[in-house]
Design a protein around this motif. Sequence first.
Motif, PDB file in Angstrom:
ATOM      1  N   VAL A 120      -1.066  -6.660   2.857  1.00 46.74           N
ATOM      2  CA  VAL A 120      -2.255  -6.793   2.014  1.00 46.74           C
ATOM      3  C   VAL A 120      -3.318  -5.794   2.432  1.00 46.74           C
ATOM      4  CG1 VAL A 120      -4.173  -8.317   1.424  1.00 46.74           C
ATOM      5  CG2 VAL A 120      -1.837  -9.194   1.398  1.00 46.74           C
ATOM      6  N   LEU A 121      -3.511  -5.629   3.736  1.00 46.61           N
ATOM      7  CA  LEU A 121      -4.506  -4.660   4.216  1.00 46.61           C
ATOM      8  C   LEU A 121      -4.127  -3.234   3.835  1.00 46.61           C
ATOM      9  CD1 LEU A 121      -5.387  -6.061   7.760  1.00 46.61           C
ATOM     10  CD2 LEU A 121      -6.776  -6.155   5.684  1.00 46.61           C
ATOM     11  N   ALA A 122      -2.832  -2.928   3.907  1.00 48.23           N
ATOM     12  CA  ALA A 122      -2.393  -1.585   3.529  1.00 48.23           C
ATOM     13  C   ALA A 122      -2.718  -1.307   2.060  1.00 48.23           C
ATOM     14  CB  ALA A 122      -0.889  -1.442   3.777  1.00 48.23           C
ATOM     15  N   TYR A 123      -2.418  -2.266   1.183  1.00 48.71           N
ATOM     16  CA  TYR A 123      -2.750  -2.099  -0.236  1.00 48.71           C
ATOM     17  C   TYR A 123      -4.260  -2.039  -0.444  1.00 48.71           C
ATOM     18  CZ  TYR A 123       1.879  -2.470  -2.360  1.00 48.71           C
ATOM     19  OH  TYR A 123       3.163  -2.214  -2.774  1.00 48.71           O
ATOM     20  N   LEU A 124      -4.995  -2.818   0.357  1.00 48.66           N
ATOM     21  CA  LEU A 124      -6.450  -2.800   0.235  1.00 48.66           C
ATOM     22  C   LEU A 124      -7.013  -1.426   0.591  1.00 48.66           C
ATOM     23  CD1 LEU A 124      -9.135  -4.334  -0.155  1.00 48.66           C
ATOM     24  CD2 LEU A 124      -9.039  -4.919   2.271  1.00 48.66           C
ATOM     25  N   PHE A 125      -6.571  -0.875   1.710  1.00 43.64           N
ATOM     26  CA  PHE A 125      -7.073   0.436   2.125  1.00 43.64           C
ATOM     27  C   PHE A 125      -6.657   1.524   1.128  1.00 43.64           C
ATOM     28  CE2 PHE A 125      -6.733  -1.394   6.603  1.00 43.64           C
ATOM     29  CZ  PHE A 125      -8.077  -1.753   6.620  1.00 43.64           C
ATOM     30  N   ALA A 126      -5.419   1.455   0.641  1.00 46.45           N
ATOM     31  CA  ALA A 126      -4.957   2.441  -0.336  1.00 46.45           C
ATOM     32  C   ALA A 126      -5.727   2.306  -1.643  1.00 46.45           C
ATOM     33  CB  ALA A 126      -3.457   2.274  -0.579  1.00 46.45           C
ATOM     34  N   GLY A 127      -5.959   1.046  -2.064  1.00 47.20           N
ATOM     35  CA  GLY A 127      -6.684   0.826  -3.314  1.00 47.20           C
ATOM     36  C   GLY A 127      -8.118   1.318  -3.236  1.00 47.20           C
ATOM     37  N   ILE A 128      -8.787   1.021  -2.108  1.00 41.76           N
ATOM     38  CA  ILE A 128     -10.175   1.485  -1.948  1.00 41.76           C
ATOM     39  C   ILE A 128     -10.242   2.994  -1.963  1.00 41.76           C
ATOM     40  CG2 ILE A 128     -12.089   1.593  -0.303  1.00 41.76           C
ATOM     41  CD1 ILE A 128     -11.382  -1.230   0.560  1.00 41.76           C
ATOM     42  N   THR A 129      -9.323   3.630  -1.225  1.00 38.67           N
ATOM     43  CA  THR A 129      -9.320   5.099  -1.164  1.00 38.67           C
ATOM     44  C   THR A 129      -9.016   5.702  -2.524  1.00 38.67           C
ATOM     45  OG1 THR A 129      -8.539   4.950   1.120  1.00 38.67           O
ATOM     46  CG2 THR A 129      -8.358   7.090   0.037  1.00 38.67           C
ATOM     47  N   ALA A 130      -8.000   5.149  -3.208  1.00 42.17           N
ATOM     48  CA  ALA A 130      -7.615   5.698  -4.505  1.00 42.17           C
ATOM     49  C   ALA A 130      -8.727   5.539  -5.532  1.00 42.17           C
ATOM     50  CB  ALA A 130      -6.342   5.012  -5.003  1.00 42.17           C
ATOM     51  N   LYS A 131      -9.465   4.438  -5.430  1.00 41.82           N
ATOM     52  CA  LYS A 131     -10.539   4.202  -6.390  1.00 41.82           C
ATOM     53  C   LYS A 131     -11.662   5.224  -6.264  1.00 41.82           C
ATOM     54  CE  LYS A 131     -13.523   0.532  -8.162  1.00 41.82           C
ATOM     55  NZ  LYS A 131     -13.977  -0.864  -7.996  1.00 41.82           N
ATOM     56  N   LEU A 132     -11.807   5.766  -5.058  1.00 46.72           N
ATOM     57  CA  LEU A 132     -12.875   6.732  -4.827  1.00 46.72           C
ATOM     58  C   LEU A 132     -12.502   8.145  -5.266  1.00 46.72           C
ATOM     59  CD1 LEU A 132     -13.980   5.529  -1.298  1.00 46.72           C
ATOM     60  CD2 LEU A 132     -15.147   5.141  -3.449  1.00 46.72           C
ATOM     61  N   VAL A 133     -11.229   8.338  -5.574  1.00 46.07           N
ATOM     62  CA  VAL A 133     -10.782   9.670  -5.975  1.00 46.07           C
ATOM     63  C   VAL A 133     -10.966   9.858  -7.480  1.00 46.07           C
ATOM     64  CG1 VAL A 133      -8.810  11.239  -6.089  1.00 46.07           C
ATOM     65  CG2 VAL A 133      -9.110   9.762  -4.093  1.00 46.07           C
ATOM     66  N   ASN A 134     -11.662  10.926  -7.861  1.00 47.88           N
ATOM     67  CA  ASN A 134     -11.850  11.267  -9.276  1.00 47.88           C
ATOM     68  C   ASN A 134     -10.671  12.132  -9.709  1.00 47.88           C
ATOM     69  OD1 ASN A 134     -12.656  12.165 -11.790  1.00 47.88           O
ATOM     70  ND2 ASN A 134     -14.774  12.582 -11.173  1.00 47.88           N
TER      71      ASN A 134
END
Length: 814
Positions: free
Chosen positions: A397-411
């Motif tokens: 869950v943490l891995a998906y959380l970190f990936a999701g947060i990072t991906a969301k910040l990418v334009n």
Amino acid sequence: MASFIKTRSQLRLAWASLISAPGFVSAVVATLALTLATLFVVLSLVNSYFLKPLDVFDESRMVVVEQRTTFQDNDAPGFQSYQSIVHWFKHNLSFDHVVMINADEMVFKNIAGEPKENILYVSGDYFKVLNTPFILGQAFSGGETLEEINDSVVISEQFWRKHLKSDPEVVGKSLQTLGSISYTISGVVSEDFSPPFMIKTGLVDVWLPTSSDRRYFHNKEWQSPWTNTFKNLKLIGVLKAGVTQIQAEQDLKVQIDSIKAQWLNNGGISDVNPMVTGYRDVELGNNDQLSLMMLAGALGLLLIAVLNVSTLFFSRALAQHKTLALQAVLGAKRSTLFNAILLQALLLMAMSFSVALFASAWGIKLFKMLAQGRLPLVNSLSLDFNLVLVAMLICIVLAYLFAGITAKLVNYQALSGQLQSSGKGSVSQVSGRTVRVLIGAQVFVATLLVSFSIMVVSKSLDTMSRHLGSNTENLYFVQLFQEGDEATLPERFEKNLQYQSVLQNSKGIKQVAMGQSPITARQNANTITDLEGKSTIFFPSQWVGSDYFALVGTEIIAGRTFSQQALRGEVDELMVSVSVAKWLQPDADISELLGKTYLGFDDKPYEIVGITEDFNHPKYFTKDQGRHIWWPARPYSATFVIEVEPGFKLDGETVLANLSTVNSHLTLWQFSDLEQEYDGLLYMSRLTVVLCSALALFTLLLAAIGVFGVLSYNLGLRRYEFGIRMALGAKKARLFKLINKEALLPVSIGFCLAVSITLLSSALLPTLFTDWLLFDAILQIVALLFTALVAIIACFRPLYILLKTKPMAALRNE
């Protein structure tokens, strides 16, 4: 196959990308591994307390039966008389199996050193109901018939190794106790077995049949009265199928009322009621609250770590934006870019998970060592399959959380344009709102955790700093007796005076007083009754001599100490602490209690002759509030409190050797260093202070690193802007004002919100968790000021570092 090859290729790329950033990997793994290890240890405790099945016959049907005795003005729950327990044992209709259990101590005469060990008297079903494993022999048979003595004995593996040298032929051999009573060893219990924590905190090494308990059974000289109660005397029962706890209570109430004529008005008793409680609930006591508080602290620490690591991933995303842009130009889809980030996060979590599991395994061993005999179910702590599975799910869950947060910040739409962009300040992936949320959230959680940690610390410090009401330095307690001594009480008193004189003149001994010390983990309690027949609550009590108070430094506030006649048994006198005096006469001056008479042992009238300062037992203060009564130390045995010269070490063998000149037949029943006893009573408080202080400091460290990282990252993106402002002559004060909104404002909001919740909780939680929390305004203010200082430093340090850079250098390094 193509999918496998693609995944393997992506894994190689993710691994190569991580290897190129060792600082990032080290920071993430170190932060998460330490935090997850802490969480796994706490989850192991929570799992043991709430989820993991107990290794017993049938936990869902197992209950503990205790007694609530009602007097005219008060109740005495949890103290059982033999009469009620034996009657319920024989006549209940609710249980398939029922076990009678009580604790005692016993000296074994035919073992070197004549050790005194904790023992349990149990009925035969004890070993079946508690799934007791044996390494030699078997459980004793019988034990259900109380009319015939069964002198069998079962010993623990520890007792077997320590005292019997692991003799493989030990079954069938005898243990001899005082009174020349021999018990035949029938079995050796495995060290993997954990006796019920509710009795002697599980520290038991010898088991005897209930029928061998001569304190009640087969004792023609004395019959235990209804008012003589024992906290460790209980029934453990397995309910019949379909029978509820309420129905069992109703059945037991009918049974006890059938002999109402025996107990009604006996010593002021007006009612006797059974208390039927789930076995696990009694085992845990209020320690389930402790585990939940530890879980809340660990989750708060994890939240801060997640926010901290999220900041590192933001920085990582910034460093990789050119690579992501190149992949976008070459036609990589949004899902492909997300998978690349996810694989890196999964690899990092796998490394963190592995290190955390290893660390938590050692952490559990350390926790077992520190908490053995002080917390229940400690031996059942382990990294079992369910816990490892939960740990793996948390990491995924943490891995998906970190990936999701990072991906969301990418334009993603702008990535292809960034490949040809080289303009200053063109990269800005994180909004100011995100920065403020990250800062505020970390400060909020950190402040909240620190505040509650300080509440726990305050409770422990209050226990440690509270005046005991007695000195402990250079003091020892010794209890001796002579087997088969038929001397009268006055004759025994003269012997004790002789023993006291010999000890007083022994090397290294400064003073000797008769009596027992209340500085023990075990507590005696008694009620007294006024002349109108109204009984009091149970007051902690102890038997002391007339010279005891002067030796230990307990102040006599009013009246006097015991007379010699009281110690000889010629008159009956009583002394009470200030809090007892105020309980007995809340609206009168305590000195008015002197000379008044209350009924005590055997309903004899005792005159109150003195009032002392309170005795504040560290373990029982919350319940007793310093209340204590003192009985005259009658010479049924020889009990002394000994003060030695500073630096002199006393032991039981020396005491026996000194007294052998006047009586070579004395047996040492108890010897203790009161300073060590007191330190043992404060052990959990001191451990709590260390652990909670470490948690608070680690929380602040993580939060400070997180805030520093967020602002360093954000200011790094704005170096070009600050470089231009500085080159145009902007003053430092102006630049500091620019970041107030992004730094101090969220810090202030998070800090104030946490303080508000702390203040609201301080009125409610300490009453719910009275054994663990205490709101100390001064400590809270100091802790909150320190937290605010750390947060402010973490906010302004990144800008200070940036401002040390020359403006043109900032422009060149954009």
